[in-house]
Design an enzyme around this catalytic site. Structure first.
Site, PDB file in Angstrom:
ATOM      1  CG  HIS A  30      -2.100  -1.188   1.111  1.00  0.00           C
ATOM      2  ND1 HIS A  30      -2.856  -1.622   2.174  1.00  0.00           N
ATOM      3  CD2 HIS A  30      -2.258  -1.875   0.009  1.00  0.00           C
ATOM      4  CE1 HIS A  30      -3.587  -2.575   1.911  1.00  0.00           C
ATOM      5  NE2 HIS A  30      -3.388  -2.723   0.715  1.00  0.00           N
TER       6      HIS A  30
ATOM      7  CB  CYS B 287       6.458  13.853 -13.610  1.00  0.00           C
ATOM      8  SG  CYS B 287       7.403  14.109 -12.158  1.00  0.00           S
TER       9      CYS B 287
HETATM   10  P1  OAD Z   1      -7.073  -3.819  10.682  1.00  0.00           P
HETATM   11  O1  OAD Z   1      -7.182  -2.581  11.405  1.00  0.00           O
HETATM   12  O2  OAD Z   1      -8.153  -4.057   9.696  1.00  0.00           O
HETATM   13  O3  OAD Z   1      -6.812  -5.234  11.430  1.00  0.00           O
HETATM   14  C1  OAD Z   1      -5.819  -5.185  12.412  1.00  0.00           C
HETATM   15  C2  OAD Z   1      -5.578  -6.644  13.015  1.00  0.00           C
HETATM   16  O4  OAD Z   1      -4.694  -6.670  13.929  1.00  0.00           O
HETATM   17  C3  OAD Z   1      -6.964  -7.262  13.766  1.00  0.00           C
HETATM   18  O5  OAD Z   1      -7.307  -8.257  13.088  1.00  0.00           O
HETATM   19  C4  OAD Z   1      -6.545  -7.136  15.170  1.00  0.00           C
HETATM   20  O6  OAD Z   1      -7.112  -8.229  15.912  1.00  0.00           O
HETATM   21  C5  OAD Z   1      -4.847  -7.207  15.255  1.00  0.00           C
HETATM   22  N1  OAD Z   1      -4.103  -6.859  16.027  1.00  0.00           N
HETATM   23  C6  OAD Z   1      -4.326  -5.701  16.736  1.00  0.00           C
HETATM   24  N2  OAD Z   1      -3.236  -5.444  17.721  1.00  0.00           N
HETATM   25  C7  OAD Z   1      -2.484  -6.459  17.659  1.00  0.00           C
HETATM   26  C8  OAD Z   1      -1.221  -6.817  18.206  1.00  0.00           C
HETATM   27  N3  OAD Z   1      -0.730  -6.276  19.079  1.00  0.00           N
HETATM   28  N4  OAD Z   1      -0.707  -8.209  17.845  1.00  0.00           N
HETATM   29  C9  OAD Z   1      -1.275  -8.929  16.859  1.00  0.00           C
HETATM   30  N5  OAD Z   1      -2.508  -8.373  16.369  1.00  0.00           N
HETATM   31  C10 OAD Z   1      -2.944  -7.418  16.484  1.00  0.00           C
HETATM   32  O7  OAD Z   1      -5.492  -3.563   9.945  1.00  0.00           O
HETATM   33  P2  OAD Z   1      -5.144  -4.201   8.250  1.00  0.00           P
HETATM   34  O8  OAD Z   1      -5.712  -5.656   8.333  1.00  0.00           O
HETATM   35  O9  OAD Z   1      -3.706  -3.901   8.434  1.00  0.00           O
HETATM   36  O10 OAD Z   1      -5.433  -0.329   3.451  1.00  0.00           O
HETATM   37  O11 OAD Z   1      -6.040  -3.385   7.510  1.00  0.00           O
HETATM   38  C11 OAD Z   1      -5.581  -3.807   5.852  1.00  0.00           C
HETATM   39  C12 OAD Z   1      -5.706  -2.409   5.169  1.00  0.00           C
HETATM   40  O12 OAD Z   1      -6.996  -1.609   5.260  1.00  0.00           O
HETATM   41  C13 OAD Z   1      -4.904  -1.349   5.427  1.00  0.00           C
HETATM   42  O13 OAD Z   1      -3.516  -1.439   4.752  1.00  0.00           O
HETATM   43  C14 OAD Z   1      -5.406   0.142   5.108  1.00  0.00           C
HETATM   44  C15 OAD Z   1      -6.869  -0.170   5.537  1.00  0.00           C
HETATM   45  O14 OAD Z   1      -7.729   0.253   4.979  1.00  0.00           O
HETATM   46  C16 OAD Z   1      -4.970   1.134   2.876  1.00  0.00           C
HETATM   47  O15 OAD Z   1      -4.808   2.262   3.455  1.00  0.00           O
HETATM   48  C17 OAD Z   1      -4.935   1.024   1.367  1.00  0.00           C
END
Ligand code: OAD
Length: 251
Positions: free
Chosen positions: A131, A142
């Site tokens: 991302h 550009c």
């Molecule tokens: P999320 O916020 O959707 O999910 C975070 C995950 O991390 C959840 O499943 C939590 O249970 C877990 N979690 C939280 N704290 C933790 C810890 N200390 N150790 C282990 N696990 C933990 O985040 P992403 O899955 O990264 O995209 O979200 C995906 C995408 O959605 C992001 O990259 C972003 C967003 O829209 C863009 O901005 C393009």
């Protein structure tokens, strides 16, 4: 099954694996103080992404969109890699083969790679950033890239062509860079083990990266505080904070 049995099973899988890939999400950076997206307190609980993180928002009201990213950069400036980032970096540096794929734009895997490599080359631990990276700007016209600068009175412009800059991240409604995605899939297809760390696994195409390992006959280890749609496909699901589980798994 008890947590200690699970970690031993998972350590055995890691020990037996020939090629490993890791897909990480916001959860791996939570212990560094970087807000996640969907948990309680996550960014998308308090902000409407369609008003801030879209190409339309940058076209309609670039100052407001920029101010939100400037705020996220200021939060990140106070954050550092945690033991989870460091354990992954040490693991891939020791293997000498690249394997980190991240959805995070916070740059913390890169910082961990450089810091853990010391005077050596960090390449094996540098992530494929699906991302983008919030610490870089990109010219809207550009495509030239620049290190981020704090937002001033005037909107940031390209040093080469004068076009408006934007953060070098994938905004809502945009496609991922094809080459970056191909590199991630190539790592996943060739791996016989995928570690899925701190992601809700609901945002595609990133969430399909572990499926490429599964389809090629490999297995998954999930590290998360809770279940996700990938949990039932995981050989071992380790429940706990990435900053504690990863050093125990990979150390
Ligand atoms: P999320 O916020 O959707 O999910 C975070 C995950 O991390 C959840 O499943 C939590 O249970 C877990 N979690 C939280 N704290 C933790 C810890 N200390 N150790 C282990 N696990 C933990 O985040 P992403 O899955 O990264 O995209 O979200 C995906 C995408 O959605 C992001 O990259 C972003 C967003 O829209 C863009 O901005 C393009």
């Amino acid at each position: 099954m008890s947590a200690s049995v699970d970690i031993e099973r998972a350590r055995r899988l890691v020990g037996e694996a020939r090629r490993v890939v890791a897909l990480t999400g916001a959860g791996i950076s939570a212990e560094s103080g970087v807000p996640t997206f969907r948990d309680a307190g996550g960014l998308w609980r308090n902000y409407r992404p369609e008003e801030l993180a879209t190409p339309q928002a940058f076209a309609r009201d670039p100052r407001t969109a920029w101010e939100w990213y400037d705020w996220r950069r200021s939060v990140l400036a106070g954050c550092a890699p945690n033991p989870g980032h460091r354990a992954l970096a040490r693991f891939f540096l020791a293997r000498g083969a690249a394997g980190v794929v991240t959805q995070n734009v916070d740059g913390l895997h890169t910082r961990a790679a450089v810091e853990e490599a010391g005077n050596g080359p960090p390449e094996a631990a540098l992530p494929v950033e699906l991302h983008g990276a919030v610490g870089r700007d990109r010219c809207n016209r550009c495509e030239a890239r620049f290190p981020a600068e704090p937002l001033g009175d005037a909107l940031p412009r390209c040093d080469s062509c004068g076009g408006l800059r934007r953060p070098d991240v994938v905004l809502f409604g945009e496609s991922l860079d094809g080459d970056v995605l191909a590199r991630a899939y190539s790592l996943a297809e060739r791996a016989d083990l995928c570690l899925v760390v701190g992601t809700s696994a609901v945002v595609y195409p990133a969430a399909a990266v572990p499926l490429a390992t599964l389809e090629a006959g490999g297995s998954l280890i999930e590290v998360n505080l809770e279940d996700t749609p990938l949990t039932r496909s995981a050989t071992v699901a380790l429940r706990g904070a990435a900053g504690e589980v990863l050093p125990a798994l990979l150390g």
